[in-house]
Design an enzyme around this catalytic site. Structure first.
Site, short mmCIF file in Angstrom:
data_model
loop_
_atom_site.label_atom_id
_atom_site.label_comp_id
_atom_site.label_asym_id
_atom_site.label_seq_id
_atom_site.Cartn_x
_atom_site.Cartn_y
_atom_site.Cartn_z
N ASP A 115 -1.91 5.58 -5.63
CA ASP A 115 -1.54 4.91 -4.57
C ASP A 115 -2.38 2.71 -5.01
O ASP A 115 -3.70 2.99 -5.27
CB ASP A 115 -3.33 4.93 -3.59
CG ASP A 115 -4.03 4.75 -2.15
OD1 ASP A 115 -3.01 3.56 -1.93
OD2 ASP A 115 -4.23 4.52 -1.33
N ASP A 117 0.61 -1.08 -0.18
CA ASP A 117 -0.10 0.08 0.35
C ASP A 117 0.58 1.52 0.07
O ASP A 117 1.34 1.80 1.33
CB ASP A 117 -1.06 0.04 1.46
CG ASP A 117 -1.62 1.53 0.86
OD1 ASP A 117 -2.20 1.47 0.05
OD2 ASP A 117 -2.16 1.65 2.41
#
Length: 462
Positions: free
Chosen positions: A294, A104
């Protein structure tokens, strides 16, 4: 979304591409094979729940005005639940135990399920602090809030290995309470790949310790993600691409890497978003708009006015309702072409990635959805629906994000299937100590605390 995978000739994974530290070192660096968390066959209601959770999680992640929260190697990635998420693996402790973790770039904390987690962690493998001689309990509470739940536990430090690198005293959280469905086996936690300034624990992220410790050939990491969203034979787990640590893999891209510097102090991997076109029509972008890159977000979020303008270019599209609020439906028969620019080159999103999922024989849900982020946060969140179309590079100094066109080798991996990487412990080629001075309580290693207990017991017996 269901990415495509490697051609049969590319199915075989190199023997040195392990999820945790690998044995052999590529000429230019080390890499981590990724696993894609594919979307399992679900009904429309289940897809709606997934979409709602994604939007809620993103709002929890970016919605708060306050920001809390020399060698090379690679780690193969796994694609889990049809492009829903991508995970790699690392190893923690002495002796080392391997775990699969979501990758992430939109957060900065490493956390794994602890052995005391119980039923809330389901069948996910758990970390046992008592089994590691290098474990330290920092005695500070850890709490990560998501739109669909939370993970709670305590901050700790231990030896962490990944892609042939070892970091002593690496900060992470041992989680003993997890909201239902937050973890899907075999995943045991999450590896934050953004900057220390937004770490909830205040501790330096693993990648940053390696980049600043001068153990990488180049202070950067590269990511290639596969696509299975339009593969009819996709499984829940598929080969998901690769995480290159300390180098860029020139076999996965063509041309040069187009770098865009992060404006201001690094926190998220955010860069200017300068243009967006849909079906050849330009969508108005406010000057100074920024977008966070992201890998932990499946789709793409933006301001309501811009999202409405996007779907206005697609005939017969309309706002979705119920759990789909914030999303839009459109005719599956429509081929939607989207292009983005971040101040340099223009990048296209595959029509297959624009179509998030199908809700009926004729209707699809688009990958772009409405979200209002908090003050000081990027107004756009660019997730995997875009990142599957480029080779992405995250550079330490100067802080920047780079993109390059995928090579034919990388493209051939889409939907090709193959052996799913497993969490494996390999040989460490370079080591560093994380010297982060994060706030802590009373940090005692497992072995030291045992010695103290024995000493006190001995005194009481005198």
């Amino acid at each position: 979304m269901i990415p495509l995978f490697l051609l049969a000739s590319l199915f075989a994974l190199p023997a040195d591409t392990f999820g945790a530290p690998t044995d052999a070192v590529p000429v230019s660096g080390r890499a981590i094979s990724l696993l894609r968390r594919n979307q399992s066959p679900r009904d429309v209601t289940e897809w709606g729940t997934l979409a709602k959770n994604q939007r809620d999680n993103l709002l929890a992640k970016y919605g708060s005005p306050s920001i809390q929260k020399r060698s090379s190697g690679y780690n193969l990635i796994v694609d889990q639940l049809y492009d829903s998420s991508y995970y790699g693996s690392l190893a923690i402790g002495t002796p080392a135990v391997s775990f699969d973790v979501i990758l992430d770039t939109g957060s900065s904390d490493l956390w794994v399920a602890g052995s005391s987690c119980g039923t809330s962690c389901g069948s996910s493998p758990t970390y046992d602090p008592a089994s590691s001689s290098t474990f330290q309990n920092l005695s500070t509470a850890f709490d990560i809030q998501y739109g669909s739940g939370a993970a709670e536990g305590y901050d700790a430090q231990d030896l962490v290995q990944m892609a042939g690198f070892s970091v002593s005293s690496q900060g992470f959280a041992v989680v003993d309470t997890v909201s239902q469905n937050l973890l899907t086996s075999p995943v045991s936690g999450l590896l934050g790949l953004a900057w220390q300034s937004i770490a909830s624990s205040g501790q330096m992220p693993l990648w940053q310790a390696l980049a600043s410790g001068n153990v990488w050939d180049s202070a950067l990491f590269g990511v290639q993600l596969t696509r299975y969203t339009n593969a009819s034979n996709a499984q829940e787990l598929e080969p998901g691409g690769v995480l290159n640590m300390g180098y860029t893999n020139s076999s996965l891209y063509t041309g040069s890497i187009d770098y865009i510097n992060i404006p201001g102090t690094p926190s998220y991997w955010f860069i200017p978003l300068t243009s967006l076109t849909v079906q050849g029509t330009s969508i108005s972008i406010t000057s100074g708009t920024t977008a966070a890159i992201d890998t932990g977000t499946t789709n793409i979020a933006g301001p309501a006015s811009a999202i409405q303008a996007i779907y206005a270019q697609i005939p017969n599209s309309q706002p979705a309702t119920g759990e789909w609020v914030g999303y839009y439906s459109f005719p599956c028969s429509t081929t939607v072409n989207v292009e983005l620019s971040f101040g340099g080159n223009t990048w296209s999103i595959s029509p297959a990635d624009f179509a998030f999922t199908q809700t009926s024989s004729t209707e699809c849900i688009g990958a772009f959805f409405e979200a209002s982020t908090g003050a000081g946060s990027p107004s756009w969140i660019i997730g995997d629906a875009f990142l599957k179309n480029v080779y992405s590079v995250f550079r330490y100094n100067p802080p920047s994000v780079g993109f390059a066109s995928l090579s034919s080798v990388a493209i051939a991996e889409n939907g090709a299937g193959g052996t799913v990487p497993s969490a494996t412990i390999g040989t460490v080629s370079a080591a560093v100590t994380n010297t982060s001075d994060a706030p802590r309580g009373h940090a005692l290693s497992a072995s030291l605390s045992t010695l103290v207990f024995l000493a006190v017991s001995a005194l009481l017996l005198l």
